[in-house]
Write a protein that holds these residues in place. Structure first.
Motif, PDB file in Angstrom:
ATOM      1  N   ASP A 505      33.988  49.059  39.226  1.00  0.00           N
ATOM      2  CA  ASP A 505      34.946  48.271  38.389  1.00  0.00           C
ATOM      3  C   ASP A 505      36.313  48.660  39.083  1.00  0.00           C
ATOM      4  OD1 ASP A 505      36.353  50.230  36.123  1.00  0.00           O
ATOM      5  OD2 ASP A 505      34.000  50.457  36.485  1.00  0.00           O
ATOM      6  N   PRO A 506      37.354  47.802  39.008  1.00  0.00           N
ATOM      7  CA  PRO A 506      38.617  48.444  39.481  1.00  0.00           C
ATOM      8  C   PRO A 506      39.289  49.493  38.837  1.00  0.00           C
ATOM      9  CG  PRO A 506      38.774  46.108  38.787  1.00  0.00           C
ATOM     10  CD  PRO A 506      37.153  46.646  38.540  1.00  0.00           C
ATOM     11  N   GLU A 507      38.955  49.776  37.696  1.00  0.00           N
ATOM     12  CA  GLU A 507      39.516  50.864  36.946  1.00  0.00           C
ATOM     13  C   GLU A 507      38.831  52.052  37.552  1.00  0.00           C
ATOM     14  OE1 GLU A 507      42.000  52.905  34.703  1.00  0.00           O
ATOM     15  OE2 GLU A 507      42.041  50.936  35.464  1.00  0.00           O
ATOM     16  N   ARG A 510      40.266  53.245  40.959  1.00  0.00           N
ATOM     17  CA  ARG A 510      41.587  53.670  40.579  1.00  0.00           C
ATOM     18  C   ARG A 510      41.604  55.041  40.257  1.00  0.00           C
ATOM     19  NH1 ARG A 510      45.112  54.941  37.133  1.00  0.00           N
ATOM     20  NH2 ARG A 510      43.970  54.121  35.308  1.00  0.00           N
ATOM     21  N   ALA A 548      43.312  49.210  42.913  1.00  0.00           N
ATOM     22  CA  ALA A 548      42.616  48.191  41.740  1.00  0.00           C
ATOM     23  C   ALA A 548      42.559  46.780  42.309  1.00  0.00           C
ATOM     24  CB  ALA A 548      43.343  48.325  40.475  1.00  0.00           C
ATOM     25  N   ASP A 549      43.730  46.527  42.948  1.00  0.00           N
ATOM     26  CA  ASP A 549      43.952  45.142  43.672  1.00  0.00           C
ATOM     27  C   ASP A 549      42.993  45.190  44.584  1.00  0.00           C
ATOM     28  OD1 ASP A 549      45.675  44.547  41.807  1.00  0.00           O
ATOM     29  OD2 ASP A 549      47.360  44.726  43.147  1.00  0.00           O
ATOM     30  N   TYR A 551      40.257  46.545  45.230  1.00  0.00           N
ATOM     31  CA  TYR A 551      38.979  46.266  45.022  1.00  0.00           C
ATOM     32  C   TYR A 551      38.627  44.814  44.467  1.00  0.00           C
ATOM     33  CZ  TYR A 551      34.596  46.837  41.934  1.00  0.00           C
ATOM     34  OH  TYR A 551      33.318  46.718  41.408  1.00  0.00           O
ATOM     35  N   GLU A 552      39.470  44.160  43.787  1.00  0.00           N
ATOM     36  CA  GLU A 552      39.143  43.027  43.572  1.00  0.00           C
ATOM     37  C   GLU A 552      39.147  41.971  44.637  1.00  0.00           C
ATOM     38  OE1 GLU A 552      38.668  42.087  40.500  1.00  0.00           O
ATOM     39  OE2 GLU A 552      40.030  42.999  39.260  1.00  0.00           O
TER      40      GLU A 552
END
Lengths: 698, 698
Positions: A505-507, A510, A548-549, A551-552
């Motif tokens: 997951d993005p979090e 990060r 995070a971006d 990742y998405e």
């Protein structure tokens, strides 16, 4: 398995299927066995009372007990005959009968059954589909071939019966003698490794030679041959070297071809001297069966003929040998005894008016030189040189020194009788000086085999259980591959990887990035997406704030590219400074015969275009791992050529050994591709990984 | 030079120095000449009235006129004898006497005089230091060797007399026949090129073979051999291939060794098939003297023995040949005629119970296949196969097809008589299948020689006078080198260079820089400073505004580094965008035997570490220039491998040809090093240059 030596030295032999029918194989064998063999020969055939004057028995139970049974009954009867043999307590069997795995699935089934029976009764079975065996020590010719070997020190196995008959007629002509001869046939039970072991323990076998089209159990063969070659040289023609040849071999014997590369390194690791042709096989065997192993690779050449002397020197240049540099004392000695026009430097040219005595004097002086390991005597016919005398003085002179001597007495008729004199003293003569040198070279290569370092594979402290758990992830995958998400497999075996992990997951991405110094590299992690870069699935130099971006974005790209792909997440990895580092490739491919074949090379064009790679069969020790690096032509780049910072090759050597341990521990691993393994001044780190697993083996 | 054919077909021969003294060379020659030679033999010796029953004459003037004089007088008398020969009008001479250039400076002086006399009288001189010559056509043995050649189609020259005697005894044993045999001796007048020309015009010579230790005039030899090999194959052993061998050769004949690399490419460019050993020489000669040249490289193998069949296939894989793929028709034909267990695919295994007729049928079907260029018959001895019959059916079957067939009838005694049958029909038999294939391979390589493209070197429109003026600059230099200041030399020959020039003041530098688009590269120009970068003598990406300062700085650095260096100024050059370009190296080295040896390779590690270069003797045509690129292993990089932009290889090919023209036009150029020649998508440009000049040759 019982004592194999009884196979070659039986007191009595039964021929099951013996017959006196003209042209029948069962007759030919009985005839061959009846000539020269001191032991008892027992024909077995329910339809005869006598065969060729021997009393014939209806079955083995009613026949006298024998040490060896030769089976020539029709294919359908072979299996029951084998059971009978087992029941009677006979241990050694040669199955001549053909019609087994070489003929299709029905035959293959019959051969599997044959193997089961052999196991049940603990039988030593040669064949089926064998020409038979010979043992000159007891005068036994249990083959149906037209030729009989003469006595000597060469033990010879062949996967082709025709090869044996073809060679024997010629060898007899050349008076080349054998100890044991085995036609391996289909190798259902006894195979090359068994005979290597047997002959390795046989003090009368001076050299083991063979013609093979495949090797059944490569790893086992390497182990056995390594031990044997400490004392006894092995020379093999392994055919199917070329693509065309491999194809022909597989249609000949139905063998699954291992790769030639695996054979090449496997035979080398086994200490086998490999020959490419029949001629080389015997050129090498003649040198290896009669001569002492030289103490150095330095050769002296003594000749009465300048041109052939130069040709001989060229041949030395082509070989692993080198021309000896004589000591001052030798040069003075030669100058004193030779005419002024002679050349005392190596090759020693004692010039055209030399007689045998001048040869003797020069050879004696050269052999006495501590810088000389061996010698080649090369002669052209002249009016003043009697070849008979030359042969005698060469033998006499050789006898005063513990050094190998070969001769190239060039000529036809006039070389024949002298050649016999030399042969009796164990000195091989070759018409062509280049072949004389190649014989000596085989001896020097065998010397290297004896002196090779034999460091055992290191056993590093690894987390084998963790590795197993990681490998088992493939069970829940659609494919059978692991990728970058499984870099921890390498960590478990102590192969350094960059800091990082796969997160989903993005979090987490990060957070992970923040825990890593500097920017990060991010890659999509999916077993279904092989070429990550091609779909924009890799981002480099990503600052923590953008992780995070990113990742998405990576996930979106992957979904977009292949909606049904299994996506494990994104790998967030430390950004390495690769300046001053060299990309290498470290991998493994499992060969059907030899097992895990490690591969090393430099990255990019070196592997892809120049095919500059080295291979070894695992497991390997430190020396072999280091050799893998040195064998690569571009390796000077690692050592710091052209102003580069030298890489830490010790770290690469360790990574190779650790991979060797991993793939040896887990036969389920079919393929490994660490590409790149980045070798820097400090360490070697695996950056990317693909592992293919046989999930059924786990 | 007179007709050389008279040398080999004289009506009468004088032996000057004939004697009946036992053991004398003058007696041995007279004896050899008295046997078998139909012409007149005239002994000349002032001290005898008769020699061995022949009337003896005191000198040539009083002797009957002869076509050939063989000279065996002592060294001091040779020169006056040659004058006498010249005065008498004899054109052909063989000087047996030794003691010339092979013995030191006094002998070398005598040999120079010998050459002068030969020129004065236009004599064809073989030797001195020759074993003599033979010509089987007229039964002439004018040698003092113990062996006499039998008649055949091989013409044979050797730089070693011992090589001839060594080979003849063996060849007679093998019934290998010769046409002419020449012991070249010191090659003072007649050398290899003369005999290549002579035998090239001789319709009875089927193949020219030779043993050579050096080649006197490489360029001339290439020209002559190219023509001759259109019709007559040439096979040579050129010894001194290896460093050790070259050293030995030079102490044997005193020859200045050209580089092996030059020999390798020179012989290849000449169309010579090169052999590495005596055995290869005759294996090749036997195939090339009796067999038609195949129409394709595809080989059919027909055998009764699986194992040897596989070995044969391996040998094909090692060669330039390939295994033929049979047509459907052939496969059907073979299936119909052969037993079910046979393998109809190539290698055709007609299995162990085959008789000669089955061989005949399978061979006939295979040879009829349009995909088959040649065939190898491989046999192992069996009870049902009579080798005599096999030899006969092979000859018969071969006679029905215009295709070359070789055999490997494996065996000793039993192969001897059949081998003679085959030999009489021009079919060579070899014990070892690998050697049979190598014989056929020599034929295929000769086929390639015949089919090679023969484009003449292109003649570009160049400014030769300008080039000469530039080269003459070296006369005013301390050394004999030109550097970047002489890039106009390349421009004169149309090899593109970046815009720019060498200027000798800051102001001119600034002006030049302003006339060039974008930033410039500046390099110190000095013939005394080889490694410009190492002393900070190169500045890249210099904006126009900084050029003047940079000029001063470069000059100061050079002065500081080497105060006495001759400084020509600073080169101001256009800044090239090298992205997407590949650095190559193009050079030339003048070889003592072959002259200008062009070299091409990719820059950096490819040349320095991987030694991945190709060479050719200039002048070359377009095909050879293109081959130079293709021969380099890394050439796929130029073609656009690994996502690169493909370079304009045509431009590189042209640059190579233009350099070929330059170095051919100016023999004074000893070395050229264009490093790098940058190959981009549009053009190939020389960026740096070093030229070494022999100022005395200008």
């Amino acid at each position: 398995m019982g004592r194999l030596s009884e196979l070659f030295e039986p007191d009595s032999v039964a021929v099951v299927g013996a017959t006196d029918r003209e042209g029948a194989v069962g007759r030919a064998i009985l005839e061959n066995l009846s000539t020269g063999f001191a032991g008892e020969v027992v024909p077995v055939n329910p339809n005869r009372e006598t065969v060729l004057g021997h009393e014939c028995y209806p079955d083995l139970e009613r026949a006298p007990a024998v040490d060896l049974a030769v089976v020539v009954v029709p294919p359908p009867v072979v299996l029951e005959t084998l059971r009978e043999i087992g029941e009677t307590g006979i241990e050694n069997v040669v199955v001549i009968t053909a019609g087994f795995s070489e003929t299709g699935s029905e035959g293959a089934r019959r051969e599997r059954e044959l193997r089961e029976i052999a196991e049940e009764y603990d039988l030593n079975v040669v064949g089926p589909n064998s020409l038979g065996i010979m043992s000159t020590a007891v005068g036994m010719n249990a083959t149906f071939g037209p030729e009989r070997a003469i006595e000597g020190g060469i033990s010879f196995m062949s996967q082709s019966g025709a090869f044996i008959t073809a060679v024997l007629d010629w060898a007899n002509d050349q008076e080349i003698g054998f100890r044991d001869v085995v036609s391996l046939g289909n190798k259902s039970v006894l195979a090359e490794t068994d005979f290597v072991r047997q002959w390795g323990e046989d003090p009368e076998t001076e050299v083991i030679i063979g013609y093979l089209e495949d090797i059944d159990e490569g790893a086992e063969f390497i182990r056995a041959s390594r031990d044997v070659t400490d004392d006894t040289p092995i020379v093999l023609v392994k055919s199917g070297r070329t693509d065309a040849g491999a194809h022909a071999a597989s249609s000949h014997t139905g063998a699954i071809a291992g790769s030639e590369r695996a054979y090449e390194t496997g035979l080398e690791q086994a200490g086998v001297v490999r020959a490419r042709s029949v001629q080389e096989l015997f050129d090498y065997a003649r040198a290896l069966s009669g001569l002492p192993v030289p103490e150095s690779e330095s050769v002296a050449v003594v000749t009465n003929a300048g041109g052939p002397g130069v040709l001989t020197t060229d041949a030395v240049g082509d070989s692993t040998l080198e021309m000896a540099s004589f000591t001052e004392e030798t040069l003075e000695g030669l100058s004193e005894s030779l005419p002024e026009e002679a050349n005392v430097y190596n090759p020693v040219d004692i010039i055209g008016d030399a007689d045998a005595d001048r040869f003797a004097e020069a050879l004696d002086t050269a052999l006495a030189d501590p810088n000389v390991g061996s010698a080649v005597v090369v002669s052209a016919p002249t009016a003043v040189l009697a070849y008979e005398d030359l042969a005698e003085v060469v033998v006499e002179t050789r006898d005063r020194h513990e050094k190998p001597v070969v001769t190239a007495m060039m000529g036809g008729q006039r070389a024949r009788a002298p050649e016999a004199t030399l042969r009796e003293s164990g000195i091989p003569n070759y018409f062509d000086p280049a072949r004389a040198v190649s014989g000596l070279d085989a001896l020097a290569r065998y010397r290297d085999v004896r002196r090779r370092s034999r460091d055992d594979p290191a056993t590093f402290d690894v987390d084998r259980e963790r590795a197993r758990r990681i490998l088992e992830r493939t069970k829940s995958r659609s494919g059978n591959q692991l990728g970058i998400e499984s870099m921890d497999l390498l960590e478990a075996y102590g192969i350094p990887t960059p800091e990082g992990a796969v997160v989903d997951d993005p979090e987490s991405a990060r957070e992970l990035a923040e825990s890593i110094d500097g920017d990060v590299v991010m890659k999509i992690a999916s077993p279904d997406i092989a070429h990550k870069s091609d779909i924009g699935g890799v981002k480099v130099d990503v600052p923590d704030a953008e992780v995070a971006d990113a990742y998405e974005d990576l996930i979106a790209r992957a979904r977009n590219y292949q909606p049904d792909a299994q996506i494990l997440g994104v790998q967030v990895q430390e950004s390495l400074d690769l300046d001053g580092s060299t990309e290498t490739i470290l991998g493994m491919n499992r060969d059907p015969q030899f097992g895990p074949l490690l591969l090393f090379g430099l990255g990019g064009i070196f592997v892809e275009i120049l095919e500059d790679t080295s291979v070894r069969v695992a497991p390997i020790g430190e020396t072999e791992a280091r050799d893998m690096i040195d064998d690569v032509k571009a390796s000077p780049l690692l050592a710091g050529a052209r102003g580069r910072e030298p890489a830490n090759t010790d770290a690469v050597v360790e990574a190779i050994q650790r991979l060797s341990q991993l793939v040896t521990d887990f036969p389920a691993i079919l393929e490994v591709d660490i590409n790149p393994l980045v070798a820097g001044p400090d360490d070697a780190r695996a950056i990317d990984l693909v592992v293919t697993v046989d999930t059924e083996e786990l």
